[in-house]
Design an enzyme around this catalytic site. Structure first.
Site, PDB file in Angstrom:
ATOM      1  N   GLU A  99      38.107  27.954  31.574  1.00 32.82           N
ATOM      2  CA  GLU A  99      39.063  28.143  30.471  1.00 32.82           C
ATOM      3  C   GLU A  99      40.465  28.471  30.979  1.00 32.82           C
ATOM      4  OE1 GLU A  99      36.721  30.248  31.355  1.00 32.82           O
ATOM      5  OE2 GLU A  99      37.183  32.339  30.909  1.00 32.82           O
ATOM      6  N   CYS A 116      30.545  32.334  33.923  1.00 35.21           N
ATOM      7  CA  CYS A 116      30.497  33.523  34.781  1.00 35.21           C
ATOM      8  C   CYS A 116      29.295  34.397  34.435  1.00 35.21           C
ATOM      9  CB  CYS A 116      31.817  34.273  34.704  1.00 35.21           C
ATOM     10  SG  CYS A 116      32.101  35.282  36.169  1.00 35.21           S
ATOM     11  N   HIS A 127      35.752  30.334  35.928  1.00 33.33           N
ATOM     12  CA  HIS A 127      36.308  30.368  34.567  1.00 33.33           C
ATOM     13  C   HIS A 127      37.122  29.097  34.280  1.00 33.33           C
ATOM     14  CE1 HIS A 127      35.277  34.519  33.474  1.00 33.33           C
ATOM     15  NE2 HIS A 127      35.319  34.725  34.772  1.00 33.33           N
TER      16      HIS A 127
HETATM   17  N1  GLN Z   1      29.994  41.123  35.651  1.00 35.09           N
HETATM   18  C1  GLN Z   1      29.764  39.935  36.381  1.00 35.09           C
HETATM   19  C2  GLN Z   1      30.254  40.050  37.810  1.00 35.09           C
HETATM   20  O1  GLN Z   1      31.002  40.913  38.147  1.00 35.09           O
HETATM   21  C3  GLN Z   1      30.429  38.745  35.699  1.00 35.09           C
HETATM   22  C4  GLN Z   1      31.907  38.824  35.665  1.00 35.09           C
HETATM   23  C5  GLN Z   1      32.551  37.843  34.708  1.00 35.09           C
HETATM   24  O2  GLN Z   1      31.881  37.331  33.814  1.00 35.09           O
HETATM   25  N2  GLN Z   1      33.841  37.616  34.828  1.00 35.09           N
HETATM   26  O3  GLN Z   1      29.887  39.253  38.642  1.00 35.09           O
END
Ligand code: GLN
Length: 541
Positions: free
Chosen positions: A514, A386, A512
């Protein structure tokens, strides 16, 4: 068992928080699933937030996102990992949701004429939620965990609802398991039962007699101690279960099984004894406890002071380690350590891989970018998740494409090269709760990529939690300079994965992974990352 009657197990906690009630519930779920029952687990959280989505990960740990986009407590992660059931928003209820519902009804006039009160209106709504989870009758057993500890003011309506529910449904359909602490006092060399007695007393004052006590302890409990606890807490001695500290949480169902907790639950709930199977878990635990290899992986994030903020990543490494007959040691580095150090290479000197996890806000971003640059240039396996993908793209744009000061508009809204930017539909959203790109989205994996090799197929479905995306205006430039797009969301035209072809393992994803790793089913991205780290470790041999 009267054919259609759902069996309920309520799990409460006493003495202190942090005893591992979520893992206890997940383990009980595992036991009952091993006997062939269909089980689900839900969590009641007594806080007033509608969901934990707006809470700081440093305080509350990670937010666990489900397929349907619900942002839930991290215990749901344990439930899914242990019992391998995809959960939904219905599996996590908070006081905020309960009150929201009751107040909404009051405003609609549903209670016209009545004074709306905790008993019966709030407790009725809680009871509705106890059964709602099984409205389609998919499960034989519903386990309900009540967050917090007995005696907390905010937990009282939940316990009162459970008291009423037990009375209505009958003892053979509802039992209570209470998790408590039996401390060992070093100075006197004694095991103390009084805290347990007091917390059970508190529960009984509320009208709930526990059926089983799970006693968290550092040392074995003697027969005498068990008898004493049984006598003072009004349970039978075989219902005093020793929940001793375990080497790995995955051993806990086996520890319970050895003490016949599964038999006891089935007897109390009048469930028929079928055939059990613990072989898969035994093998899995054996692989975790006796690995042939080990690797060191650096996790560089900004919430490293509370490891619960990265719970699912830690568990995914345990699963992936078992898959590779390898123990994964995690080296935690605060992102700012990278930006403040003279030689970032030194911080990665003693590791075989770098993982940059998700995160929000600009603190520590430059450190992450520096760490990624080092991993890219030194060919150290790199895995970006992410925010990790977003930082990898920024690093590549700046240092390979020559786009000086390229950035995400999350960190610098006047950057000349917004390579990461808000999605169009996010631009007009002002509310913070539940408004990100959340939940499962499918993606198309490109042929011939590392992603394709790892997944072994053309499609993926993974969970998301972010607002920002790779800016398509810069995609051509990035690709021309060597970034490979591993997967995309075709319809939304969004980049899901990127990788580098001139690097042994440089893979990043916007989702994600995970959140989807489970016992015996390590996520392929984690598993292949650990394999690559092992390969890197033995590169010269
Ligand atoms: N802050 C980034 C976004 O909002 C990544 C978010 C995250 O890593 N879950 O896109």
């Amino acid at each position: 068992m009267t054919e259609k009657e759902t069996k309920h197990i309520f799990v409460t906690g006493g003495v202190i928080s942090g005893l591992g009630k979520g893992i206890a519930c997940a383990s009980i779920g595992y036991l009952l699933k091993s006997w062939g029952f269909k089980v689900t687990i839900q969590k009641f959280d007594p806080y007033i937030n509608i969901d934990p989505g707006t809470m700081s990960p440093c305080q509350h740990g990670e937010v666990f996102v489900l397929d349907d986009g619900a942002e839930t407590d991290l215990d749901l992660g344990h439930y899914e990992r242990f019992i391998d059931v995809d959960m939904s928003a219905d599996n996590n209820t908070t006081t905020g949701q309960v009150y929201n519902e009751v107040i909404g009804r009051e405003r609609r006039g549903d209670y016209l004429g009545a004074t709306v009160q905790i008993i019966p209106h709030v407790t009725d709504e809680i009871k509705r939620r106890i059964v709602k989870i099984n409205r389609d009758r998919l499960f034989d057993i519903v386990i309900t965990e009540v967050g917090g500890t007995v005696g907390d003011i905010e937990g009282l309506p939940f316990l009162e609802a459970i008291r009423q529910f037990r009375l209505e449904k009958g003892h053979e359909n509802c039992i209570n398991i209470h998790l408590t602490l039996v401390p060992y006092i070093e100075t006197s060399g004694e095991i103390k039962t009084k805290p347990t007695q007091h917390s059970v007393m508190r529960l009984r004052e509320i009208g709930i007699q526990p059926d089983i006590l799970l006693c968290r302890t550092k040392y074995n409990l003697s027969e005498d101690i068990r008898k004493k606890i049984a006598l003072f807490c009004n349970v039978s001695p075989n219902a005093v279960i020793e929940a001793i500290d375990a080497g790995t949480i995955y051993e806990i169902p086996l520890i319970y099984h050895k003490q016949k907790l599964d038999h006891l639950i089935m007897k109390l709930l009048r469930l028929p004894l079928k055939k059990s199977n613990y072989e898969q878990l035994e093998k899995f635990v054996d692989r975790i406890k006796n690995p042939s290899n080990e690797v060191d992986i650096c996790i560089c994030g900004k919430y490293t002071q509370l490891h619960d903020a990265y719970k699912s990543i830690i568990e995914s490494f345990i699963h992936a380690g078992a898959d590779n007959d390898t123990h994964v040691n995690i080296k935690w580095v605060e992102s700012e350590e990278f930006s403040n150090c003279d030689d970032p290479e030194e911080l990665l000197d003693d590791v075989e891989g770098l993982l940059i996890p998700g995160g929000f806000g600009d603190r520590g971003i430059e450190g992450k970018i520096l760490a990624i640059r080092t991993a890219r240039e030194k060919k150290i396996p790199f895995f970006g998740i992410c925010l990790g993908l977003q930082c990898a793209v920024i690093e590549f744009a700046r240092n390979v494409c020559g786009l000086k000061d390229a950035n995400s508009t999350e960190f610098d809204d006047s950057t000349p090269y917004p390579v990461i930017d808000l999605m169009e539909e996010q631009k007009c959203i002002l509310e913070k709760g539940g408004t990100m790109r959340l939940g499962a989205y499918s993606g198309e994996i490109s042929d011939g990529t590392k992603a394709h090799k790892i997944y072994g197929r053309n499609k993926l479905s993974e969970r998301h939690r972010h607002r920002y995306e790779v800016n398509n205006l810069y995609l051509e430039k990035l690709v021309d300079s060597g970034i490979v797009v591993g997967a995309v969301h075709k319809k939304l035209c969004l980049v899901e994965m990127v990788e580098l072809s001139d690097h042994p393992w440089f893979v990043a994803c916007q989702f994600h992974p995970e959140l989807k790793s489970r016992i015996g089913k390590a996520h392929p991205l984690f598993s292949d990352f650990v394999r690559a780290a092992l390969e890197y470790k033995h590169r010269d041999s």
